[in-house]
Design a protein around this motif. Structure first.
Motif, PDB file in Angstrom:
ATOM      1  N   LEU A   1       0.823  -1.213   0.000  1.00  0.00           N
ATOM      2  CA  LEU A   1       0.000   0.000   0.000  1.00  0.00           C
ATOM      3  C   LEU A   1       0.852   1.256   0.000  1.00  0.00           C
ATOM      4  O   LEU A   1       0.560   2.238  -0.711  1.00  0.00           O
ATOM      5  CB  LEU A   1      -0.938  -0.003   1.209  1.00  0.00           C
ATOM      6  N   LEU A   2       1.921   1.230   0.793  1.00  0.00           N
ATOM      7  CA  LEU A   2       2.803   2.391   0.824  1.00  0.00           C
ATOM      8  C   LEU A   2       3.456   2.615  -0.528  1.00  0.00           C
ATOM      9  O   LEU A   2       3.610   3.759  -0.985  1.00  0.00           O
ATOM     10  CB  LEU A   2       3.864   2.201   1.908  1.00  0.00           C
ATOM     11  N   ILE A   3       3.811   1.536  -1.171  1.00  0.00           N
ATOM     12  CA  ILE A   3       4.430   1.671  -2.497  1.00  0.00           C
ATOM     13  C   ILE A   3       3.433   2.248  -3.496  1.00  0.00           C
ATOM     14  O   ILE A   3       3.762   3.128  -4.306  1.00  0.00           O
ATOM     15  CB  ILE A   3       4.947   0.300  -2.965  1.00  0.00           C
ATOM     16  N   VAL A   4       2.149   1.774  -3.412  1.00  0.00           N
ATOM     17  CA  VAL A   4       1.124   2.288  -4.326  1.00  0.00           C
ATOM     18  C   VAL A   4       0.867   3.765  -4.063  1.00  0.00           C
ATOM     19  O   VAL A   4       0.747   4.590  -4.999  1.00  0.00           O
ATOM     20  CB  VAL A   4      -0.167   1.463  -4.180  1.00  0.00           C
ATOM     21  N   LEU A   5       0.772   4.153  -2.761  1.00  0.00           N
ATOM     22  CA  LEU A   5       0.553   5.565  -2.432  1.00  0.00           C
ATOM     23  C   LEU A   5       1.725   6.428  -2.887  1.00  0.00           C
ATOM     24  O   LEU A   5       1.524   7.551  -3.380  1.00  0.00           O
ATOM     25  CB  LEU A   5       0.335   5.714  -0.922  1.00  0.00           C
TER      26      LEU A   5
ATOM     27  N   ALA B   1       1.189   9.464  -5.515  1.00  0.00           N
ATOM     28  CA  ALA B   1       1.275  10.807  -4.936  1.00  0.00           C
ATOM     29  C   ALA B   1       1.445  11.894  -5.982  1.00  0.00           C
ATOM     30  O   ALA B   1       0.761  12.940  -5.926  1.00  0.00           O
ATOM     31  CB  ALA B   1       2.404  10.853  -3.902  1.00  0.00           C
ATOM     32  N   PRO B   2       2.311  11.743  -6.977  1.00  0.00           N
ATOM     33  CA  PRO B   2       2.428  12.822  -7.989  1.00  0.00           C
ATOM     34  C   PRO B   2       1.118  13.076  -8.717  1.00  0.00           C
ATOM     35  O   PRO B   2       0.801  14.220  -9.055  1.00  0.00           O
ATOM     36  CB  PRO B   2       3.519  12.292  -8.924  1.00  0.00           C
ATOM     37  N   PHE B   3       0.383  12.005  -9.001  1.00  0.00           N
ATOM     38  CA  PHE B   3      -0.892  12.188  -9.698  1.00  0.00           C
ATOM     39  C   PHE B   3      -1.916  12.876  -8.802  1.00  0.00           C
ATOM     40  O   PHE B   3      -2.727  13.700  -9.265  1.00  0.00           O
ATOM     41  CB  PHE B   3      -1.424  10.838 -10.172  1.00  0.00           C
ATOM     42  N   LEU B   4      -1.935  12.537  -7.480  1.00  0.00           N
ATOM     43  CA  LEU B   4      -2.878  13.175  -6.566  1.00  0.00           C
ATOM     44  C   LEU B   4      -2.627  14.657  -6.428  1.00  0.00           C
ATOM     45  O   LEU B   4      -3.572  15.455  -6.263  1.00  0.00           O
ATOM     46  CB  LEU B   4      -2.790  12.493  -5.192  1.00  0.00           C
ATOM     47  N   VAL B   5      -1.385  15.053  -6.480  1.00  0.00           N
ATOM     48  CA  VAL B   5      -1.059  16.479  -6.372  1.00  0.00           C
ATOM     49  C   VAL B   5      -1.692  17.265  -7.517  1.00  0.00           C
ATOM     50  O   VAL B   5      -2.137  18.411  -7.354  1.00  0.00           O
ATOM     51  CB  VAL B   5       0.468  16.673  -6.330  1.00  0.00           C
ATOM     52  N   VAL B   6      -1.768  16.638  -8.684  1.00  0.00           N
ATOM     53  CA  VAL B   6      -2.339  17.319  -9.847  1.00  0.00           C
ATOM     54  C   VAL B   6      -3.859  17.169  -9.896  1.00  0.00           C
ATOM     55  O   VAL B   6      -4.595  18.106 -10.214  1.00  0.00           O
ATOM     56  CB  VAL B   6      -1.694  16.768 -11.143  1.00  0.00           C
TER      57      VAL B   6
END
Length: 319
Positions: free
Chosen positions: A263-267, A271-276
């Motif tokens: 899960l940590l690896i997926v997050l 993360a870069p996509f969530l920022v956008v």
């Protein structure tokens, strides 16, 4: 004048005749020596096993009438390929062996850490013993040896050297007896030619002596690959009830850690996509809420205005 010319011509003819006689005698001497050597070698009878050696006294006390046999001139060459544990130690052992046998190292090449080559010059009498000792320094991968009988060549060259030396001595004697300048010049030219031929024969004689007195052994060394240590298998251990429970708990804990790690690896990857994407989603949701609020504001007055009409209709229906 004619008498002087005749005397000079006669002297020249005499010198030429003497040189021709010297050359003929040298050739005849060489032929006689070379012919006598094989006859002498062939005249020696073979000694039966167990018989007394040549020239040794017989059991009855009388000396043997057999002539002594000349040793044969044999040139030995050998080549070894060995796999050894250590290159440096094997090279040192080969050098020590050559020194013990009164030989020497002719060539050594240890440039590569995994291989080396050593060329030894060993006395021919100790060739077989030294060859076997060198083969014991490691595992033999290849072993070849060769023996060349050079006896006839040695006898022939020795005979030619003796004959040529006698020819040179004769020409020197003639130079001491010569009185004319022309005779001396002619004899000097002949002496230089014969001395050059003698030096060439002596060089061949030395080369044959080196080949027969010292044998050549070429040793190629290869380092052995290290043997990996064998890993002993773990002995199976018996598990009881609580051991099985502990093993299941440890397995579940490992699975949980693996899931959390995934899960940590997926997050971390998202993360870069969530920022956008997050600001866009926030903006869209906010517009939708604003649209709903505006629709509610419009619907409430309409509902308030229509409420009395409904009440009058209800009142009429009750009457």
């Amino acid at each position: 004048m004619s008498r002087k010319r005749i005397s000079r011509a006669g002297a020249a003819l005499a010198v030429a005749a003497v040189l021709a006689l010297a050359g003929c005698s040298a050739d005849s001497g060489a032929r006689s020596d070379s012919a006598a050597a094989p006859m002498a070698a062939g005249a020696q009878p073979a000694r039966a096993p167990g018989a007394a050696p040549s020239g040794a006294p017989l059991p009855g006390g009388a000396p043997s009438a057999l002539p002594s046999a000349d040793p044969r001139a044999i040139a030995y060459t050998g080549r070894l390929t060995l796999r050894v544990a250590g290159i440096e130690s094997a090279v040192q052992q080969a050098e020590t062996l050559a020194a013990q046998q009164s030989g020497y190292v002719e060539h050594e090449d240890t440039g590569d850490a995994g291989s080396a080559q050593v060329v030894l010059r060993i006395p021919s009498a100790a060739f077989a013993k030294s060859f076997d000792q060198l083969a014991g320094f490691g595992t033999v991968l290849n072993r070849t040896s060769q023996a060349d009988d050079l006896t006839q060549q040695v006898v022939d060259v020795d005979s030619r050297v003796k004959s040529q030396q006698a020819s040179v001595d004769r020409v020197r004697q003639l130079m001491q007896q010569a009185t004319s300048l022309n005779d001396i010049v002619t004899l000097e030219g002949e002496l230089s030619t014969r001395e050059a031929a003698l030096e060439s024969l002596q060089a061949q004689q030395q080369q044959l002596a080196a080949q027969t007195s010292l044998s050549t052994i070429t040793v190629n060394l290869q380092a052995a690959a290290p043997v990996p240590a064998a890993i002993a298998p773990k002995a199976p251990t018996g598990r009881g009830f609580w051991g099985s429970v502990g093993h299941a708990l440890a397995s579940g804990w490992r699975v949980l850690l693996a899931v959390l790690r995934a899960l940590l690896i997926v997050l971390a990857a998202a993360a870069p996509f969530l920022v956008v994407v997050a600001p866009v989603l926030w903006f869209v949701l906010r517009r939708r809420r604003a649209g709903r609020a505006a629709a509610m504001a419009v619907a409430v007055p309409v509902a308030v205005q229509g409420e009395p009409a409904e009440q009058t209709e209800q009142a009429e229906q009750t009457e």
